[in-house]
Design a protein around this motif. Structure first.
Motif, PDB file in Angstrom:
ATOM      1  N   PHE A  36       0.727  -1.200   0.019  1.00 33.30           N
ATOM      2  CA  PHE A  36      -0.051  -0.134  -0.063  1.00 33.30           C
ATOM      3  C   PHE A  36       0.875   1.312  -0.157  1.00 33.30           C
ATOM      4  N   ARG A  37       0.360   2.311  -0.476  1.00 32.05           N
ATOM      5  CA  ARG A  37       1.051   3.666  -0.265  1.00 32.05           C
ATOM      6  C   ARG A  37       0.340   4.674   0.173  1.00 32.05           C
ATOM      7  N   GLN A  38       0.899   5.698   0.735  1.00 28.69           N
ATOM      8  CA  GLN A  38       0.214   6.844   1.360  1.00 28.69           C
ATOM      9  C   GLN A  38       1.013   8.045   1.231  1.00 28.69           C
ATOM     10  N   ALA A  39       0.400   9.158   0.211  1.00 32.15           N
ATOM     11  CA  ALA A  39       1.064  10.310   0.115  1.00 32.15           C
ATOM     12  C   ALA A  39       0.719  11.260   1.166  1.00 32.15           C
ATOM     13  N   PRO A  40       1.423  12.356   1.448  1.00 30.21           N
ATOM     14  CA  PRO A  40       1.103  13.339   2.607  1.00 30.21           C
ATOM     15  C   PRO A  40      -0.398  13.759   2.386  1.00 30.21           C
ATOM     16  N   GLY A  41      -1.132  13.860   3.463  1.00 29.83           N
ATOM     17  CA  GLY A  41      -2.496  14.364   3.228  1.00 29.83           C
ATOM     18  C   GLY A  41      -3.459  13.441   2.658  1.00 29.83           C
ATOM     19  N   LYS A  42      -3.079  12.175   2.081  1.00 29.91           N
ATOM     20  CA  LYS A  42      -4.076  11.247   1.442  1.00 29.91           C
ATOM     21  C   LYS A  42      -4.059   9.903   2.310  1.00 29.91           C
ATOM     22  N   GLU A  43      -5.269   9.166   1.604  1.00 29.01           N
ATOM     23  CA  GLU A  43      -5.485   7.883   2.363  1.00 29.01           C
ATOM     24  C   GLU A  43      -4.405   6.930   1.912  1.00 29.01           C
ATOM     25  N   ARG A  44      -4.301   5.635   2.616  1.00 24.58           N
ATOM     26  CA  ARG A  44      -3.404   4.781   2.295  1.00 24.58           C
ATOM     27  C   ARG A  44      -4.295   3.793   1.276  1.00 24.58           C
ATOM     28  N   ASP A  45      -3.475   3.683  -0.024  1.00 25.02           N
ATOM     29  CA  ASP A  45      -4.047   3.211  -1.137  1.00 25.02           C
ATOM     30  C   ASP A  45      -3.431   1.919  -1.388  1.00 25.02           C
ATOM     31  N   PHE A  46      -4.193   0.704  -1.954  1.00 23.75           N
ATOM     32  CA  PHE A  46      -3.697  -0.454  -2.507  1.00 23.75           C
ATOM     33  C   PHE A  46      -2.920  -0.067  -3.462  1.00 23.75           C
ATOM     34  N   VAL A  47      -1.568  -0.874  -3.708  1.00 25.90           N
ATOM     35  CA  VAL A  47      -0.970  -0.882  -4.681  1.00 25.90           C
ATOM     36  C   VAL A  47      -0.885  -2.272  -5.613  1.00 25.90           C
ATOM     37  N   ALA A  48      -0.473  -3.336  -5.125  1.00 31.64           N
ATOM     38  CA  ALA A  48      -0.132  -4.634  -5.585  1.00 31.64           C
ATOM     39  C   ALA A  48      -0.165  -5.656  -4.339  1.00 31.64           C
ATOM     40  N   ALA A  49      -0.762  -6.846  -4.950  1.00 34.04           N
ATOM     41  CA  ALA A  49      -0.617  -8.023  -3.791  1.00 34.04           C
ATOM     42  C   ALA A  49      -0.365  -9.049  -4.542  1.00 34.04           C
ATOM     43  N   ILE A  50      -0.050 -10.210  -3.900  1.00 36.48           N
ATOM     44  CA  ILE A  50       0.302 -11.583  -4.399  1.00 36.48           C
ATOM     45  C   ILE A  50      -0.011 -12.586  -3.373  1.00 36.48           C
ATOM     46  N   ASN A  51      -0.722 -13.815  -3.674  1.00 37.52           N
ATOM     47  CA  ASN A  51      -1.156 -14.751  -2.778  1.00 37.52           C
ATOM     48  C   ASN A  51       0.126 -16.038  -3.020  1.00 37.52           C
ATOM     49  N   TRP A  52       0.000 -16.790  -2.075  1.00 36.66           N
ATOM     50  CA  TRP A  52       0.968 -18.076  -2.085  1.00 36.66           C
ATOM     51  C   TRP A  52       0.986 -18.782  -3.189  1.00 36.66           C
ATOM     52  N   SER A  53      -0.361 -18.563  -4.191  1.00 36.06           N
ATOM     53  CA  SER A  53      -0.430 -19.610  -5.190  1.00 36.06           C
ATOM     54  C   SER A  53       0.105 -18.944  -6.417  1.00 36.06           C
ATOM     55  N   GLY A  54       0.587 -17.626  -6.286  1.00 36.06           N
ATOM     56  CA  GLY A  54       1.182 -16.804  -7.462  1.00 36.06           C
ATOM     57  C   GLY A  54       0.088 -15.704  -8.104  1.00 36.06           C
ATOM     58  N   SER A  55      -1.242 -15.725  -7.563  1.00 37.65           N
ATOM     59  CA  SER A  55      -2.094 -14.967  -8.321  1.00 37.65           C
ATOM     60  C   SER A  55      -1.898 -13.252  -7.835  1.00 37.65           C
ATOM     61  N   THR A  56      -1.630 -12.392  -9.052  1.00 34.05           N
ATOM     62  CA  THR A  56      -1.284 -11.088  -8.621  1.00 34.05           C
ATOM     63  C   THR A  56      -2.500 -10.091  -8.781  1.00 34.05           C
ATOM     64  N   TYR A  57      -2.415  -9.099  -7.891  1.00 36.72           N
ATOM     65  CA  TYR A  57      -3.408  -7.918  -7.999  1.00 36.72           C
ATOM     66  C   TYR A  57      -2.731  -6.539  -8.031  1.00 36.72           C
ATOM     67  N   TYR A  58      -3.538  -5.778  -8.884  1.00 35.56           N
ATOM     68  CA  TYR A  58      -2.588  -4.298  -8.960  1.00 35.56           C
ATOM     69  C   TYR A  58      -3.839  -3.289  -9.217  1.00 35.56           C
ATOM     70  N   ARG A  59      -3.558  -2.088  -8.621  1.00 32.57           N
ATOM     71  CA  ARG A  59      -4.359  -1.057  -8.814  1.00 32.57           C
ATOM     72  C   ARG A  59      -4.168  -0.534 -10.147  1.00 32.57           C
ATOM     73  N   GLY A  60      -5.058   0.033 -10.933  1.00 35.72           N
ATOM     74  CA  GLY A  60      -5.018   0.348 -12.467  1.00 35.72           C
ATOM     75  C   GLY A  60      -3.906   1.159 -12.905  1.00 35.72           C
ATOM     76  N   SER A  61      -3.472   2.234 -11.916  1.00 29.63           N
ATOM     77  CA  SER A  61      -2.437   3.143 -12.391  1.00 29.63           C
ATOM     78  C   SER A  61      -1.179   2.621 -12.179  1.00 29.63           C
ATOM     79  N   VAL A  62      -0.878   1.538 -11.844  1.00 30.41           N
ATOM     80  CA  VAL A  62       0.336   1.026 -12.003  1.00 30.41           C
ATOM     81  C   VAL A  62       0.454  -0.435 -12.525  1.00 30.41           C
ATOM     82  N   GLU A  63      -0.586  -1.003 -13.107  1.00 26.22           N
ATOM     83  CA  GLU A  63      -0.705  -2.172 -13.831  1.00 26.22           C
ATOM     84  C   GLU A  63       0.211  -1.926 -15.315  1.00 26.22           C
TER      85      GLU A  63
END
Length: 122
Positions: A36-63
């Motif tokens: 997750f990432r948090q810029a000054p004055g902003k909420e903490r936002d999801f960026v990317a994740a991976i589970n132990w089977s290898g599936s990945t997840y991304y927020r649209g702006s970083v895909e």
């Protein structure tokens, strides 16, 4: 579970950085790890994740620019960030959890590491 993040720094726009997050302790309870990432004055936002089977997840702006991967042997997750933009500047937090239903949300994570600062200059 303890999480140790590293790899932040200052980089010019268009450059790359790789963040690492090493998990220790009762890691068998972890199903997925994320950033997750948090810029000054902003909420903490999801960026990317991976589970132990290898599936990945991304927020649209970083895909297409960010890639999350993991090394199960060392219980470490990496976030390779390329084509960085000034709007990617933030404190990046790694997290681990066991509720895959909420993998894109803070509520899906029970463990958090300290943040690592990423600054992208224009």
């Amino acid at each position: 579970v303890q999480l140790q993040a590293s790899g932040g720094g200052l980089v010019q726009a268009g450059g790359s950085l790789r963040l690492s997050c090493a998990a220790s302790g009762n890691t068998v309870s972890i199903y997925h790890m994320g950033w997750f990432r948090q810029a000054p004055g902003k909420e903490r936002d999801f960026v990317a994740a991976i589970n132990w089977s290898g599936s990945t997840y991304y927020r649209g702006s970083v895909e297409g620019r960010f890639t999350i991967s993991r090394d199960n042997t060392n219980n470490t997750v990496y976030l390779q960030m390329s084509s960085l933009k000034p709007e990617d500047s933030a404190v990046y937090h790694c997290a681990a959890g066991d509720n895959v239903r909420w993998v894109r949300y803070i509520r899906g994570y029970s463990y958090w590491g300290q943040g690592t600062l990423v600054t992208v200059s224009s």
